[in-house]
Design a protein around this motif. Structure first.
Motif, PDB file in Angstrom:
ATOM      1  N   ASN A  55      68.150  50.611 116.722  1.00 33.27           N
ATOM      2  CA  ASN A  55      67.903  49.187 116.920  1.00 33.27           C
ATOM      3  C   ASN A  55      68.867  48.347 116.085  1.00 33.27           C
ATOM      4  OD1 ASN A  55      65.530  49.667 118.590  1.00 33.27           O
ATOM      5  ND2 ASN A  55      64.495  50.261 116.693  1.00 33.27           N
ATOM      6  N   ASP A  56      68.800  47.044 116.329  1.00 32.45           N
ATOM      7  CA  ASP A  56      69.524  46.044 115.530  1.00 32.45           C
ATOM      8  C   ASP A  56      71.031  46.277 115.529  1.00 32.45           C
ATOM      9  OD1 ASP A  56      67.151  44.678 114.696  1.00 32.45           O
ATOM     10  OD2 ASP A  56      66.781  46.320 113.296  1.00 32.45           O
ATOM     11  N   HIS A  57      71.583  46.642 116.665  1.00 37.95           N
ATOM     12  CA  HIS A  57      73.032  46.828 116.733  1.00 37.95           C
ATOM     13  C   HIS A  57      73.773  45.503 116.861  1.00 37.95           C
ATOM     14  CE1 HIS A  57      73.254  51.209 116.933  1.00 37.95           C
ATOM     15  NE2 HIS A  57      72.165  51.176 117.677  1.00 37.95           N
ATOM     16  N   LEU A  58      73.182  44.574 117.607  1.00 37.22           N
ATOM     17  CA  LEU A  58      73.897  43.326 117.868  1.00 37.22           C
ATOM     18  C   LEU A  58      72.900  42.184 117.991  1.00 37.22           C
ATOM     19  CD1 LEU A  58      76.569  41.891 118.480  1.00 37.22           C
ATOM     20  CD2 LEU A  58      76.289  42.526 120.884  1.00 37.22           C
ATOM     21  N   SER A  59      73.153  41.115 117.218  1.00 35.64           N
ATOM     22  CA  SER A  59      72.272  39.944 117.243  1.00 35.64           C
ATOM     23  C   SER A  59      73.122  38.688 117.340  1.00 35.64           C
ATOM     24  CB  SER A  59      71.412  39.878 115.976  1.00 35.64           C
ATOM     25  OG  SER A  59      70.565  41.005 115.872  1.00 35.64           O
TER      26      SER A  59
ATOM     27  N   LEU B  54      72.882  25.909 108.523  1.00 32.56           N
ATOM     28  CA  LEU B  54      71.726  26.783 108.662  1.00 32.56           C
ATOM     29  C   LEU B  54      71.833  27.675 109.897  1.00 32.56           C
ATOM     30  CD1 LEU B  54      68.787  24.397 107.695  1.00 32.56           C
ATOM     31  CD2 LEU B  54      69.547  26.436 106.441  1.00 32.56           C
ATOM     32  N   VAL B  55      71.385  28.913 109.719  1.00 35.77           N
ATOM     33  CA  VAL B  55      71.308  29.888 110.801  1.00 35.77           C
ATOM     34  C   VAL B  55      69.860  29.987 111.254  1.00 35.77           C
ATOM     35  CG1 VAL B  55      71.653  32.298 111.449  1.00 35.77           C
ATOM     36  CG2 VAL B  55      73.276  31.172 109.913  1.00 35.77           C
ATOM     37  N   SER B  56      69.636  30.062 112.575  1.00 36.63           N
ATOM     38  CA  SER B  56      68.257  30.095 113.082  1.00 36.63           C
ATOM     39  C   SER B  56      68.215  30.836 114.408  1.00 36.63           C
ATOM     40  CB  SER B  56      67.727  28.671 113.264  1.00 36.63           C
ATOM     41  OG  SER B  56      68.493  27.965 114.219  1.00 36.63           O
ATOM     42  N   GLU B  57      66.965  31.091 114.836  1.00 37.00           N
ATOM     43  CA  GLU B  57      66.669  31.612 116.178  1.00 37.00           C
ATOM     44  C   GLU B  57      67.492  32.856 116.523  1.00 37.00           C
ATOM     45  OE1 GLU B  57      66.483  28.759 119.315  1.00 37.00           O
ATOM     46  OE2 GLU B  57      65.910  27.155 117.950  1.00 37.00           O
ATOM     47  N   ARG B  58      67.144  33.921 115.864  1.00 36.79           N
ATOM     48  CA  ARG B  58      67.806  35.187 116.155  1.00 36.79           C
ATOM     49  C   ARG B  58      67.406  35.715 117.532  1.00 36.79           C
ATOM     50  NH1 ARG B  58      65.657  40.915 114.107  1.00 36.79           N
ATOM     51  NH2 ARG B  58      67.232  42.248 115.073  1.00 36.79           N
ATOM     52  N   LYS B  59      68.369  36.259 118.248  1.00 37.04           N
ATOM     53  CA  LYS B  59      68.108  36.918 119.526  1.00 37.04           C
ATOM     54  C   LYS B  59      68.857  38.245 119.547  1.00 37.04           C
ATOM     55  CE  LYS B  59      69.899  35.351 123.413  1.00 37.04           C
ATOM     56  NZ  LYS B  59      70.110  34.523 124.619  1.00 37.04           N
ATOM     57  N   THR B  60      68.141  39.314 119.887  1.00 34.85           N
ATOM     58  CA  THR B  60      68.759  40.638 119.945  1.00 34.85           C
ATOM     59  C   THR B  60      69.431  40.836 121.293  1.00 34.85           C
ATOM     60  OG1 THR B  60      67.140  41.591 118.424  1.00 34.85           O
ATOM     61  CG2 THR B  60      68.325  43.118 119.860  1.00 34.85           C
ATOM     62  N   LEU B  61      70.635  41.350 121.254  1.00 34.70           N
ATOM     63  CA  LEU B  61      71.350  41.724 122.473  1.00 34.70           C
ATOM     64  C   LEU B  61      71.317  43.243 122.595  1.00 34.70           C
ATOM     65  CD1 LEU B  61      74.460  39.362 122.233  1.00 34.70           C
ATOM     66  CD2 LEU B  61      72.330  38.983 123.462  1.00 34.70           C
ATOM     67  N   PHE B  62      70.850  43.723 123.749  1.00 34.57           N
ATOM     68  CA  PHE B  62      70.729  45.161 123.950  1.00 34.57           C
ATOM     69  C   PHE B  62      72.116  45.789 124.129  1.00 34.57           C
ATOM     70  CE2 PHE B  62      66.231  45.021 126.029  1.00 34.57           C
ATOM     71  CZ  PHE B  62      65.723  44.569 124.817  1.00 34.57           C
ATOM     72  N   THR B  63      72.295  46.933 123.497  1.00 30.25           N
ATOM     73  CA  THR B  63      73.509  47.715 123.753  1.00 30.25           C
ATOM     74  C   THR B  63      73.241  48.826 124.752  1.00 30.25           C
ATOM     75  OG1 THR B  63      73.043  49.169 121.870  1.00 30.25           O
ATOM     76  CG2 THR B  63      74.408  47.221 121.457  1.00 30.25           C
TER      77      THR B  63
ATOM     78  N   LEU C  93      83.217  48.550 126.670  1.00 33.51           N
ATOM     79  CA  LEU C  93      83.502  47.140 126.447  1.00 33.51           C
ATOM     80  C   LEU C  93      82.526  46.355 127.305  1.00 33.51           C
ATOM     81  CD1 LEU C  93      85.375  45.124 125.024  1.00 33.51           C
ATOM     82  CD2 LEU C  93      86.883  45.227 127.011  1.00 33.51           C
ATOM     83  N   TYR C  94      81.702  45.533 126.639  1.00 32.51           N
ATOM     84  CA  TYR C  94      80.657  44.774 127.322  1.00 32.51           C
ATOM     85  C   TYR C  94      81.002  43.287 127.321  1.00 32.51           C
ATOM     86  CZ  TYR C  94      77.048  48.502 127.253  1.00 32.51           C
ATOM     87  OH  TYR C  94      76.319  49.642 127.444  1.00 32.51           O
ATOM     88  N   GLN C  95      80.529  42.603 128.371  1.00 31.65           N
ATOM     89  CA  GLN C  95      80.454  41.150 128.363  1.00 31.65           C
ATOM     90  C   GLN C  95      78.983  40.752 128.365  1.00 31.65           C
ATOM     91  OE1 GLN C  95      80.485  38.499 131.861  1.00 31.65           O
ATOM     92  NE2 GLN C  95      82.500  37.805 131.152  1.00 31.65           N
ATOM     93  N   TYR C  96      78.597  39.840 127.473  1.00 31.94           N
ATOM     94  CA  TYR C  96      77.257  39.277 127.446  1.00 31.94           C
ATOM     95  C   TYR C  96      77.324  37.842 127.940  1.00 31.94           C
ATOM     96  CZ  TYR C  96      75.773  43.265 124.603  1.00 31.94           C
ATOM     97  OH  TYR C  96      75.493  44.533 124.156  1.00 31.94           O
ATOM     98  N   ASN C  97      76.558  37.556 128.979  1.00 30.04           N
ATOM     99  CA  ASN C  97      76.461  36.187 129.490  1.00 30.04           C
ATOM    100  C   ASN C  97      75.386  35.462 128.690  1.00 30.04           C
ATOM    101  OD1 ASN C  97      76.154  33.805 130.883  1.00 30.04           O
ATOM    102  ND2 ASN C  97      75.863  34.758 132.887  1.00 30.04           N
ATOM    103  N   LEU C  98      75.793  34.554 127.812  1.00 29.02           N
ATOM    104  CA  LEU C  98      74.840  33.929 126.887  1.00 29.02           C
ATOM    105  C   LEU C  98      73.927  32.933 127.578  1.00 29.02           C
ATOM    106  CD1 LEU C  98      77.203  33.447 123.829  1.00 29.02           C
ATOM    107  CD2 LEU C  98      75.709  35.371 124.390  1.00 29.02           C
ATOM    108  N   ALA C  99      74.230  32.580 128.844  1.00 24.62           N
ATOM    109  CA  ALA C  99      73.341  31.695 129.591  1.00 24.62           C
ATOM    110  C   ALA C  99      72.166  32.457 130.179  1.00 24.62           C
ATOM    111  CB  ALA C  99      74.115  30.984 130.697  1.00 24.62           C
ATOM    112  N   ASP C 100      72.273  33.775 130.241  1.00 27.29           N
ATOM    113  CA  ASP C 100      71.205  34.623 130.780  1.00 27.29           C
ATOM    114  C   ASP C 100      70.306  35.055 129.620  1.00 27.29           C
ATOM    115  OD1 ASP C 100      69.552  36.450 132.000  1.00 27.29           O
ATOM    116  OD2 ASP C 100      71.160  37.607 132.934  1.00 27.29           O
ATOM    117  N   ILE C 101      69.078  34.593 129.629  1.00 26.09           N
ATOM    118  CA  ILE C 101      68.176  34.881 128.511  1.00 26.09           C
ATOM    119  C   ILE C 101      67.481  36.228 128.664  1.00 26.09           C
ATOM    120  CG2 ILE C 101      67.778  32.420 128.085  1.00 26.09           C
ATOM    121  CD1 ILE C 101      65.064  32.724 129.482  1.00 26.09           C
ATOM    122  N   ASN C 102      67.682  36.908 129.793  1.00 27.70           N
ATOM    123  CA  ASN C 102      67.036  38.196 130.009  1.00 27.70           C
ATOM    124  C   ASN C 102      67.871  39.301 129.365  1.00 27.70           C
ATOM    125  OD1 ASN C 102      65.845  40.555 130.915  1.00 27.70           O
ATOM    126  ND2 ASN C 102      65.635  39.861 133.029  1.00 27.70           N
TER     127      ASN C 102
END
Length: 908
Positions: free
Chosen positions: A239-243, A253-262, A312-321
């Motif tokens: 777990n906790d590979h990418l946030s 200030l840093v806030s609202e952590r979201k985990t991105l699945f690898t 090599l991954y692309q994460y679409n930050l507009a997709d909350i799923n």
């Protein structure tokens, strides 16, 4: 294509003496003058004109002449370095070991922020320090004038460092991660570096983040300063590979952590190394390595096939799923190490390509279009050849907001104004635009109308913080649909009132190029067309309400650009043509009895053209309904399978003018019926007659050579063989046929299935069973017949030779016969001279029937051969001596090949 002339990032030095220059952003040049051997991270800085200032990997600093800068060994302290940390030890192996921050208000002064390492294990990032470089010294070669000032003391586990502009666009946030002492979580320390060089106390973000960070990995701000991403390089962790977090670039200030699945596969371990945002901050990219699967029983990662995938991954930050927001854009199988990612001024993201922790390659990869969706990013592996220099784990660490500057305008249609705006990290006080078409503007946010379609290289030089930054972008102006004027749709009118039904879509071929993917939208007024209101909802079934009505059409091309034109609806009076029926047989579709026929519409169209004497300029179309013909839709093509029906023929002259609409009957004739059996049998002298149905018109009977042997309705075959009956029937002027193959056989005789003889001392029975298709009678003397079945039992049959006869009661099948022997073998004999049973003699056969008779004792010893000399009888002696009373065996071989064995008893 876009690029920004934020020239502080023009020069990159990294890896083993590797370098790249981005002065010409779309054609980066490889540099081979580096003296640095950086196993992991590094930092480089150029001045606002793109001239190299210096570079470092955390312990040594090289000047623009690639020499060790004066006092540039950060790990070596001298007594003159008053107030410095004498216990500082560099950590050049850290993924992010350093970053360079300019002091805005004092030209030529820079901070180098560095991460130390633990005194205990020498591998843990420990503390945060800064040194001061003055480039005004040594004739512009610079010198380190202050070393290793402590911001976070040693014995504080730190790790990752990144920087971004403050919301004021002048001061800069420097952020580092630090592990908490009293809990397992990690905090974020944000230091504001003011324009005068003062560093404010850190803004610490920890509460409610619950982030379990580790020292190894990458911290990276988004160019717009609103996000910060953090990777944990942990090959053994699940777990906790990418946030990713929100960042307030005003408060720090840093806030609202979201985990991105690898990985979306349970217990699969995919670790992360490099991360980078796209220029527009909408996408995050990550370089990863598939390590294997976690063994939950041991807590270790198992890779049974020993195959490591670099991903090599692309994460679409507009997709909350989190299950759907990542897309794989490249993978290869190789060593188990990931490389850094870094955005450049040309808007592309470059990828370090190490082989392992201690070896690299001579290339870096590139994501050509990182601001596009995954399928259009165009990643190129091994893209940039480093001319023998080596890419290792890292790429230079920069202030990420340097890469924010970009033109926001998008592609537009011809004649529409294009709104131009620049997104950058500070307030724009002036702008000089060049639209690439000979026009310029000094407005900060201008509108511009291009007078021709095409691609335009639009550039702007903005003034930010009293300095100029140039950026450019290729803007595409799409052309409008090219429409033809003065077009008409001419429809057939059956009553001369000028009102008819139209398929408005058929104007496509006349008003535009039908091969283009354009949408046609129809309106009754020009105002509606211009405002895109009150569309005609069913253009395929439109009835005009006035003669020669004008219809307006908006044609929209694949780029969503549109043009408006009009055309007129006209009618001509026409009467239906008389067209002969088309008739086919039911079996024309190769299926008999389904009442469906096959109609070759190409041939039918030629038949119509010939029958009506049409010119080649007249087009013919066939339609399933009158409505379809009227509206020119649902054209029937080539092969048509149908029951008997009516279709409609539309004739059109030049310019798609309706000539006539006429019905055409398609008739499916039934094939004749045939009602004969598959097999017939010739029986004796009886005459066999096979008859065709009286409902058919013509008959043919063919032998196995396909020669016609009869054309009568009734056929009397006399020879066995395979025959074919063809029947014909004529309807609607077309003769249809049907055929059937049948066989003439002679009746097969019955076959003996079994003959069972039950032999007794004097009375015997014979059971006879046959196989056949009839009812049979049985005889044992050829004269008297008994029974009416397939088997019969003869009783009280004496010993002897008989012939069994079997005949068909109906006299159709040939009779059969079989010869049998009923033999009497004495069970014992008593050769005592009393005249009773004195000899062992076989009963029922004459002596000529025997081939041989052999008698054996109980041990298998041959005793005697019975033959004509001893009259085939035995008196119980062997060589003149009586044999003892006992059981003896015999073997009888008849001349017909039949063999009998048995035993008997000798008694005295």
């Amino acid at each position: 294509m876009l690029f920004s002339q934020n020239s502080e990032t023009d020069n990159w030095y990294f890896g083993i003496e590797a370098g790249v220059n981005f002065e010409t952003p779309n054609n980066p040049q490889v540099l081979v003058d580096s003296k640095m051997k950086a196993p992991s991270g590094s930092a480089t800085i150029s001045d606002i004109d793109g001239n190299l200032q210096f570079y470092t990997y955390g312990d040594w600093v090289w000047n623009k002449n690639h020499q060790l800068m004066d006092n540039g060994d950060l790990a070596e302290l001298t007594p003159s370095d008053i107030g410095n940390n004498f216990f500082y030890q560099t950590y050049k192996d850290a993924s992010q070991n350093s970053i360079i921050i300019p002091i805005i208000d004092i030209e030529g002064l820079y901070y180098i922020f560095t991460v130390g390492r633990s005194h205990e294990d020498l591998v843990t990032p420990d503390g945060l320090y800064y040194s001061l470089v003055d480039m005004n010294l040594n004739n512009g070669l610079g010198a380190v004038i202050d070393k290793n000032r402590t911001l976070i003391p040693s014995q504080s586990i730190t790790g990752k460092i990144s920087a971004v502009h403050h919301s004021d666009g002048k001061s800069i946030w420097v952020m580092i991660t630090k592990k908490n002492i009293d809990n397992p979580y990690t905090s974020f320390y944000a230091y504001k570096v003011n324009t005068d060089g003062s560093i404010e106390p850190p803004v610490i973000s920890s509460d409610q983040l619950f982030f379990k960070g580790i020292p190894n990995g990458i911290l990276k701000f988004s160019p717009d300063g609103k996000k910060v991403a953090c990777s944990n390089e942990q090959p053994e962790g699940l777990n906790d590979h990418l946030s990713i977090f929100n960042f307030n670039n005003e408060t720090g200030l840093v806030s609202e952590r979201k985990t991105l699945f690898t990985s979306t596969v349970f217990f699969e371990v995919i670790s992360v190394h490099g991360i980078a945002f796209s220029n527009d901050s909408k996408y995050l990219y990550a370089s990863l390595v598939r390590q294997g699967s976690l063994d939950t029983s041991t807590g270790t990662v198992v890779n049974s096939d020993n195959i490591y995938k670099k991903l090599l991954y692309q994460y679409n930050l507009a997709d909350i799923n989190p299950w759907t927001n990542s897309t794989l854009i490249h993978e290869d199988i190789g060593d188990f190490i990931g490389g850094a990612l870094q955005l450049s001024k040309n808007g592309k993201i470059y990828r370090a390509l190490p082989k392992s922790n201690s070896a690299g390659t001579n290339y870096i990869g590139v994501i050509d279009n990182p601001s596009e969706i995954a399928s259009e990013t165009d990643y190129l592996h091994n893209n940039l050849d480093l001319n023998g220099k080596v890419s290792r784990l890292g790429l230079p660490n920069f202030i990420q907001s340097y890469f924010r500057t970009r033109i926001l305008a998008v592609e537009e249609c011809l004649n529409n104004p294009v709104f131009f705006e620049v997104d950058t990290y500070a307030q724009i006080t002036a702008a000089e635009w060049d639209f690439g078409d000979g026009n310029i503007s000094n407005e900060i946010t201008p509108n511009h109308v291009f007078d021709a379609s095409g691609s335009y290289d639009v550039s702007v030089t903005i003034t930010v913080n009293n300095r100029q930054i140039t950026t450019s972008k290729m803007i595409i102006i799409h052309g409008l649909p090219d429409l033809n004027d003065d077009q008409e749709l001419i429809q057939c009118d059956s009553n001369t009132d000028g009102i008819s039904m139209f398929n408005l879509n058929t104007i496509r071929d006349k008003i535009t190029n039908p091969d283009l993917s354009e949408e046609l939208i129809f309106y009754e007024t020009l105002t509606d067309a211009e405002q895109d209101s009150n569309r005609i909802l069913d253009p395929t079934n439109y009835t005009n309400y006035i003669i020669d009505q004008e219809i307006f059409v908006r044609v929209v091309n694949e780029n969503n650009c549109w043009s408006i034109n009009s055309f007129f609806l006209k009618t001509v009076f026409s009467e239906p043509r008389n067209i002969s029926d088309i008739v086919v047989c039911d079996d024309s579709d190769s299926v008999l009895g389904d009442s469906i026929g096959y109609f070759n519409l190409n041939e039918i169209q030629e038949d119509i053209r010939n029958e009506l004497g049409l010119l080649s300029s007249i087009s013919i179309s066939l339609h399933p309904t009158q409505f379809d013909a009227q509206t020119s839709q649902n054209n029937l093509r080539s092969a048509y399978f149908t029951e008997s029906t009516i279709i409609w023929v539309r004739l059109e002259g030049n310019d798609s003018m309706c000539d006539s609409i006429s019905p055409l009957s398609l008739i499916v004739n039934p094939n004749p019926e045939i009602n004969i059996d598959d097999n017939y049998f010739l029986c004796g002298d009886e005459t066999l007659i096979v008859s065709g149905l009286v409902s058919n018109d013509r008959f043919e009977w063919l032998d196995s050579n396909n020669s016609i042997v009869s054309t009568s309705r009734h056929f009397s075959p006399t020879q066995v063989g395979v025959y074919t009956h063809i029947a014909y029937i004529n309807q609607n002027g077309v003769e249809c046929s049907n055929s059937k193959v049948f066989t003439i056989n002679r009746v097969d005789p019955p076959v003996f299935h079994s003959i069972e003889i039950s032999e007794g001392s004097n009375i015997n029975t014979v059971f006879v069973d046959v196989i056949g298709d009839s009812t049979y009678e049985f005889s044992i003397n050829g004269t008297d017949y008994y029974g009416s079945s397939s088997n019969y039992t003869f009783e009280n049959v004496s010993f002897g030779i008989y012939t069994i006869f079997v005949r068909d009661k109906d006299g159709c099948e040939p009779p059969i016969q079989e010869k049998i022997h009923i033999i009497g073998f004495p069970k014992f004999f008593t050769p005592n001279g009393d005249g009773i049973n004195d000899f062992w003699i076989i009963k029922g056969l004459d002596l000529a029937s025997f081939e041989s008779i052999i008698i054996f004792n109980r041990y298998g010893k041959r005793i005697i051969n019975l033959n004509h000399q001893n009259a085939f009888s035995w008196n119980g002696t062997y060589k003149g001596k009586k044999l003892p009373a006992n059981d003896y065996w015999f073997e009888v071989l008849l001349k017909n090949g039949e063999k009998r064995v048995g035993h008997f008893t000798l008694k005295w």
